[in-house]
Design a protein around this motif. Structure first.
Motif, PDB file in Angstrom:
ATOM      1  N   ALA A   1       6.576   7.528   9.794  1.00  0.00           N
ATOM      2  CA  ALA A   1       6.420   6.935  11.129  1.00  0.00           C
ATOM      3  C   ALA A   1       4.987   7.116  11.608  1.00  0.00           C
ATOM      4  CB  ALA A   1       7.404   7.572  12.111  1.00  0.00           C
ATOM      5  N   CYS A   2       4.395   8.271  11.304  1.00  0.00           N
ATOM      6  CA  CYS A   2       3.005   8.531  11.694  1.00  0.00           C
ATOM      7  C   CYS A   2       2.055   7.510  11.082  1.00  0.00           C
ATOM      8  CB  CYS A   2       2.581   9.941  11.270  1.00  0.00           C
ATOM      9  SG  CYS A   2       3.267  11.232  12.293  1.00  0.00           S
ATOM     10  N   ARG A   3       2.372   7.061   9.900  1.00  0.00           N
ATOM     11  CA  ARG A   3       1.510   6.081   9.232  1.00  0.00           C
ATOM     12  C   ARG A   3       1.771   4.668   9.734  1.00  0.00           C
ATOM     13  NH1 ARG A   3       2.799   8.723   3.527  1.00  0.00           N
ATOM     14  NH2 ARG A   3       1.258  10.392   3.567  1.00  0.00           N
ATOM     15  N   VAL A   4       3.040   4.299   9.785  1.00  0.00           N
ATOM     16  CA  VAL A   4       3.420   2.926  10.116  1.00  0.00           C
ATOM     17  C   VAL A   4       3.123   2.589  11.573  1.00  0.00           C
ATOM     18  CG1 VAL A   4       5.393   1.344  10.278  1.00  0.00           C
ATOM     19  CG2 VAL A   4       5.153   2.845   8.292  1.00  0.00           C
ATOM     20  N   GLU A   5       3.271   3.555  12.465  1.00  0.00           N
ATOM     21  CA  GLU A   5       3.084   3.276  13.896  1.00  0.00           C
ATOM     22  C   GLU A   5       1.697   2.740  14.213  1.00  0.00           C
ATOM     23  OE1 GLU A   5       1.799   7.475  15.912  1.00  0.00           O
ATOM     24  OE2 GLU A   5       3.829   7.323  15.171  1.00  0.00           O
ATOM     25  N   HIS A   6       0.721   3.007  13.349  1.00  0.00           N
ATOM     26  CA  HIS A   6      -0.653   2.564  13.593  1.00  0.00           C
ATOM     27  C   HIS A   6      -0.910   1.129  13.148  1.00  0.00           C
ATOM     28  CE1 HIS A   6      -1.746   6.583  14.749  1.00  0.00           C
ATOM     29  NE2 HIS A   6      -1.271   7.046  13.625  1.00  0.00           N
ATOM     30  N   VAL A   7      -0.058   0.594  12.293  1.00  0.00           N
ATOM     31  CA  VAL A   7      -0.335  -0.727  11.736  1.00  0.00           C
ATOM     32  C   VAL A   7       0.726  -1.777  12.052  1.00  0.00           C
ATOM     33  CG1 VAL A   7      -1.767   0.172   9.867  1.00  0.00           C
ATOM     34  CG2 VAL A   7       0.686  -0.116   9.483  1.00  0.00           C
ATOM     35  N   ILE A   8       1.851  -1.357  12.593  1.00  0.00           N
ATOM     36  CA  ILE A   8       2.920  -2.318  12.876  1.00  0.00           C
ATOM     37  C   ILE A   8       2.500  -3.244  14.022  1.00  0.00           C
ATOM     38  CG2 ILE A   8       4.142  -0.791  14.473  1.00  0.00           C
ATOM     39  CD1 ILE A   8       6.769  -1.901  13.226  1.00  0.00           C
ATOM     40  N   THR A   9       2.846  -4.507  13.907  1.00  0.00           N
ATOM     41  CA  THR A   9       2.522  -5.452  14.979  1.00  0.00           C
ATOM     42  C   THR A   9       3.487  -5.248  16.144  1.00  0.00           C
ATOM     43  OG1 THR A   9       3.992  -7.187  14.146  1.00  0.00           O
ATOM     44  CG2 THR A   9       1.698  -7.181  13.316  1.00  0.00           C
ATOM     45  N   LYS A  10       3.062  -5.685  17.320  1.00  0.00           N
ATOM     46  CA  LYS A  10       3.919  -5.554  18.504  1.00  0.00           C
ATOM     47  C   LYS A  10       5.209  -6.337  18.329  1.00  0.00           C
ATOM     48  CE  LYS A  10       0.411  -4.468  21.869  1.00  0.00           C
ATOM     49  NZ  LYS A  10      -0.045  -4.605  23.236  1.00  0.00           N
ATOM     50  N   ASP A  11       5.115  -7.518  17.723  1.00  0.00           N
ATOM     51  CA  ASP A  11       6.309  -8.353  17.532  1.00  0.00           C
ATOM     52  C   ASP A  11       7.338  -7.654  16.650  1.00  0.00           C
ATOM     53  OD1 ASP A  11       5.178 -10.341  19.083  1.00  0.00           O
ATOM     54  OD2 ASP A  11       4.468 -11.506  17.370  1.00  0.00           O
ATOM     55  N   LEU A  12       6.887  -7.130  15.509  1.00  0.00           N
ATOM     56  CA  LEU A  12       7.820  -6.450  14.609  1.00  0.00           C
ATOM     57  C   LEU A  12       8.354  -5.171  15.238  1.00  0.00           C
ATOM     58  CD1 LEU A  12       9.355  -6.332  11.988  1.00  0.00           C
ATOM     59  CD2 LEU A  12       7.352  -5.286  10.913  1.00  0.00           C
ATOM     60  N   PHE A  13       7.511  -4.471  15.968  1.00  0.00           N
ATOM     61  CA  PHE A  13       7.974  -3.264  16.639  1.00  0.00           C
ATOM     62  C   PHE A  13       9.103  -3.584  17.612  1.00  0.00           C
ATOM     63  CE2 PHE A  13       7.914  -0.459  20.325  1.00  0.00           C
ATOM     64  CZ  PHE A  13       8.352   0.702  19.706  1.00  0.00           C
ATOM     65  N   GLU A  14       8.948  -4.646  18.390  1.00  0.00           N
ATOM     66  CA  GLU A  14       9.994  -5.028  19.351  1.00  0.00           C
ATOM     67  C   GLU A  14      11.302  -5.376  18.634  1.00  0.00           C
ATOM     68  OE1 GLU A  14      10.088  -4.792  22.691  1.00  0.00           O
ATOM     69  OE2 GLU A  14       8.107  -3.854  22.529  1.00  0.00           O
ATOM     70  N   ILE A  15      11.195  -6.036  17.489  1.00  0.00           N
ATOM     71  CA  ILE A  15      12.401  -6.350  16.700  1.00  0.00           C
ATOM     72  C   ILE A  15      13.096  -5.069  16.265  1.00  0.00           C
ATOM     73  CG2 ILE A  15      13.206  -7.340  14.498  1.00  0.00           C
ATOM     74  CD1 ILE A  15      10.946  -9.489  14.887  1.00  0.00           C
ATOM     75  N   LEU A  16      12.323  -4.125  15.741  1.00  0.00           N
ATOM     76  CA  LEU A  16      12.904  -2.850  15.275  1.00  0.00           C
ATOM     77  C   LEU A  16      13.475  -2.052  16.451  1.00  0.00           C
ATOM     78  CD1 LEU A  16      10.263  -1.777  12.622  1.00  0.00           C
ATOM     79  CD2 LEU A  16      12.566  -2.670  12.201  1.00  0.00           C
TER      80      LEU A  16
END
Length: 120
Positions: free
Chosen positions: A99-114
């Motif tokens: 999560a520490c790694r992914v949280e820096h590169v995930i797009t806002k759109d994909l984050f909202e989906i998750l």
């Protein structure tokens, strides 16, 4: 990208420390992250320039409204990503690390989906 990661790491760390300590100073951030004091000093100066934090006379780090909002946003991404990975079968340790790694590169759109997927 490296600065953004550092910025987010520092903001999240300050937020976490503020929940544990009555006063947070640069030395506390350095200790928590196991980073050198000069590295933390440089990052703190960058956060000051972006107006995410202020420094009191006693060296206390405080969030501006924008900084507090940004730190909470980073922490939310971390929490959601950790939960998604746990839900997929990862151990808490593996979920946290990734999560520490992914949280820096995930797009806002994909984050909202998750984020919406774990609410269901």
């Amino acid at each position: 990208m490296k600065y953004r990661e550092s910025e987010e790491t520092y903001l999240e760390t300050i937020l976490v420390l503020k929940k544990k300590l009555s006063i947070v100073r640069s030395v506390d951030v350095a200790t928590e992250l196991n980073y050198s004091r000069p590295s933390v000093s440089r990052a703190v100066n960058l956060l000051l320039k972006k107006e995410y934090i202020t420094i009191g006379k006693n060296g206390e780090i405080n969030f501006t409204e924008a900084g507090y909002d940004r730190a909470n946003e980073v922490q939310e991404r971390h929490s959601v990503m950790t939960q998604v990975f746990i839900d997929l079968g990862a151990s808490k340790e593996v979920a946290e690390e990734n999560a520490c790694r992914v949280e820096h590169v995930i797009t806002k759109d994909l984050f909202e989906i998750l984020k919406n997927s774990i609410k269901k």
